[in-house]
Design an enzyme around this catalytic site. Structure first.
Site, mmCIF file in Angstrom:
data_model
loop_
_atom_site.group_PDB
_atom_site.id
_atom_site.type_symbol
_atom_site.label_atom_id
_atom_site.label_comp_id
_atom_site.label_asym_id
_atom_site.label_seq_id
_atom_site.Cartn_x
_atom_site.Cartn_y
_atom_site.Cartn_z
ATOM 1 C CG ASP A 356 33.164 63.555 -19.835
ATOM 2 O OD1 ASP A 356 33.891 64.326 -20.433
ATOM 3 O OD2 ASP A 356 32.474 63.746 -18.683
ATOM 4 C CG ASP A 418 31.081 67.865 -16.789
ATOM 5 O OD1 ASP A 418 30.823 67.355 -17.694
ATOM 6 O OD2 ASP A 418 32.158 68.339 -16.161
#
EC number: 3.4.23.-
Length: 508
Positions: A356, A418
């Protein structure tokens, strides 16, 4: 995947052109006859030319002069009489922004709107040019220019202003509730059903239900393969977005309908109606003679996905269906995918943490245009011919009354990753709670840590006003909290390997 703020395009422009100030503003247009209500249109301006007032009441209401038949690059493009106390609208191209605004200023204009058929970019210049110009210059989309003519005719007035935006929109509260609720429910459900499956094998006489209970144990090799696939797909989407986006949309429709079926089937099975089965047949799947109520549920779930697929670009309501399908998909994945050890959880979360951060913060230094691959793909490339958006996000429209919602920034986004990545750790914590009879202390602590991590993400979003890799905050919060609880309870060895389980079905 990163959290995408409402001011996403602003960050992209600032990042791509760091030497140019870029701000969104509005031009409030109304008819000179005063017979119609005014309307706001989005503009993109550079405050280095001239500042715009924040309040519409303090903005000068001036006549808009339609000069879109010219590009205002030479004195011959200036009409007889000039632009005395007017705001001319001219087409973009053939010369620099400075040449256009200079001609407008020396001929009496009080502002300049440059109409662009292409995507809006901030009108740039150099320091000496900024010092010479004292009228505001902004870009207006060609579509909005046509709408002004259609809605108000040729005699119109306009006022250019730049209203202040709130630091955070109220829609963040909705995203927070959806994300934390999905992680908590998914983790609790996954842990409970996994323990039930392992210690109550005498149950289940329905083949379809057996299929629903199947789980996939994730191994380190599977984690590595998964991350490589994620990287490859993200890069492919960056270069071939218009070719692959419809494939992703189709996969989402299929997976979301399966997830919705999985979430609703336990409730439908409690209904006393529709227990009869279809007649004997040799058709695929139907030869198992599913119950009528389950067949109707499957039709309903597929219909919901199809309706979203057809109307996915309807901003007024399609986001509700997308969020419902997305939550169902996340719950299904949390129930199906199982991390058997804290060691596996740590490996997965740390690898995706690096993934990420790399694709949000590092890739701008590797791309020719300075774009973040993650943010560009998640928001949809600005030069995309399809104008489609990837559906693998929760999205909620802006709830504040700022007119800047018109400026291609109507939604705040949170990626499924997420939710799913920390959610798998929460599910493991719940299983461990049940197996060592710890009254769900791991599950509650990890869920609270997820919520705190998400709040920290929102605070970083407000302070930096740029897209944030949520796992940068969620991974440390959830991993460290779980680790601290295990150390405090002196169960780290068992927690790390997932061994030393004790059965306690009363907690299920």
């Amino acid at each position: 995947m990163a959290v995408r703020p409402a001011p996403l395009r602003l960050w992209l422009f600032l990042h791509l052109l760091p030497q140019v100030y870029c701000e969104y503003g509005m031009v409030h247009v109304l008819s000179e006859k005063g017979s119609s209500k005014g309307k706001d249109y989005c503009i993109l301006f550079n405050s280095q030319w001239a500042h715009l007032p924040h309040d519409l009441g303090k903005a000068s209401l001036l006549q808009l002069q339609d000069q879109t038949s010219s590009v205002l690059c030479s004195p011959s493009d200036v009409p007889h009489g000039g632009f005395n106390n007017q705001i001319p609208m001219v087409m973009r191209g053939n010369c620099t922004f400075y040449e256009k605004v200079r001609l407008a200023q020396i001929n009496g204009a009080r502002g300049l709107l440059i109409v662009s058929r292409e995507r809006l970019v901030p009108p740039g210049g150099n320091r000496s040019q900024y010092e010479e110009i004292d009228i505001p210059v902004a870009l207006l989309s060609y579509t909005d220019m046509l709408d002004i003519g259609k809605s108000f005719g040729s005699s119109v007035k306009g006022a250019m202003y730049a209203p202040n935006e709130p630091v955070l929109d109220y829609n963040m509260v909705i995203i927070f509730v959806m994300a934390v609720g999905t992680v908590a429910i998914g983790g609790y459900w996954a842990g409970s059903r996994d323990v039930k499956k392992r210690y109550m094998k005498h149950k289940r006489d329905d083949g379809a239900e057996k299929h629903d209970d199947e789980t996939v144990d994730v191994t380190p090799i599977m984690i590595c393969v998964f991350v490589v696939m994620c990287c490859s797909m993200l890069v492919l989407l960056y270069f071939f977005y218009d070719h692959l986006v419809y494939l992703i949309i189709g996969i989402f429709c299929l997976a979301a309908s399966i997830g919705l079926y999985s979430c609703l089937s336990p409730f439908v099975r409690r209904f006393p109606l529709g227990k009869c089965r279809i007649p004997d047949n040799n058709l695929p799947y139907f030869h198992k003679r599913p119950q009528v109520r389950m067949l109707l549920l499957a039709v309903f779930c597929i219909s919901v996905s199809v309706v979203w697929g057809i109307f996915r670009n309807e901003d007024q309501w399609a986001w509700v269906l997308q969020d419902a399908l997305g939550i169902a998909f996340c719950l299904y994945m949390l129930k199906t995918i199982r991390l058997p050890t804290f060691k596996g959880c740590t490996l997965l979360l740390l690898v995706l943490f690096v993934y990420d951060v790399f694709f949000v913060f590092i890739t701008p230094f590797l791309t020719k245009t300075g774009e973040s691959i993650m943010v560009e793909v998640a928001a949809g490339p600005s030069d995309s011919a399809t104008h489609e958006k990837l559906p693998m996000v929760l999205k909620v429209p802006r709830l504040n009354s700022s007119p800047l919602a018109l400026c291609d920034r109507p939604f705040s986004l949170l990626g499924f990753g997420d939710i799913l990545v920390p959610g798998l750790l929460v599910a493991y914590c719940h299983r461990f709670d049940i197996q060592v009879q710890s009254s769900r202390v791991y599950f509650v602590a990890c869920t609270i840590a997820y919520g705190i991590g998400l709040l920290v993400t929102f605070v970083a979003l407000a302070l930096m006003q740029m897209g944030q890799p949520a796992l940068l905050y969620l991974v440390p919060c959830t991993l460290l909290t779980s680790l601290v609880v295990a150390l405090w309870r002196r169960e780290l060895a068992m927690f790390w390997t997932g061994s030393g389980f004790a059965v306690n079905t009363s907690l299920i």
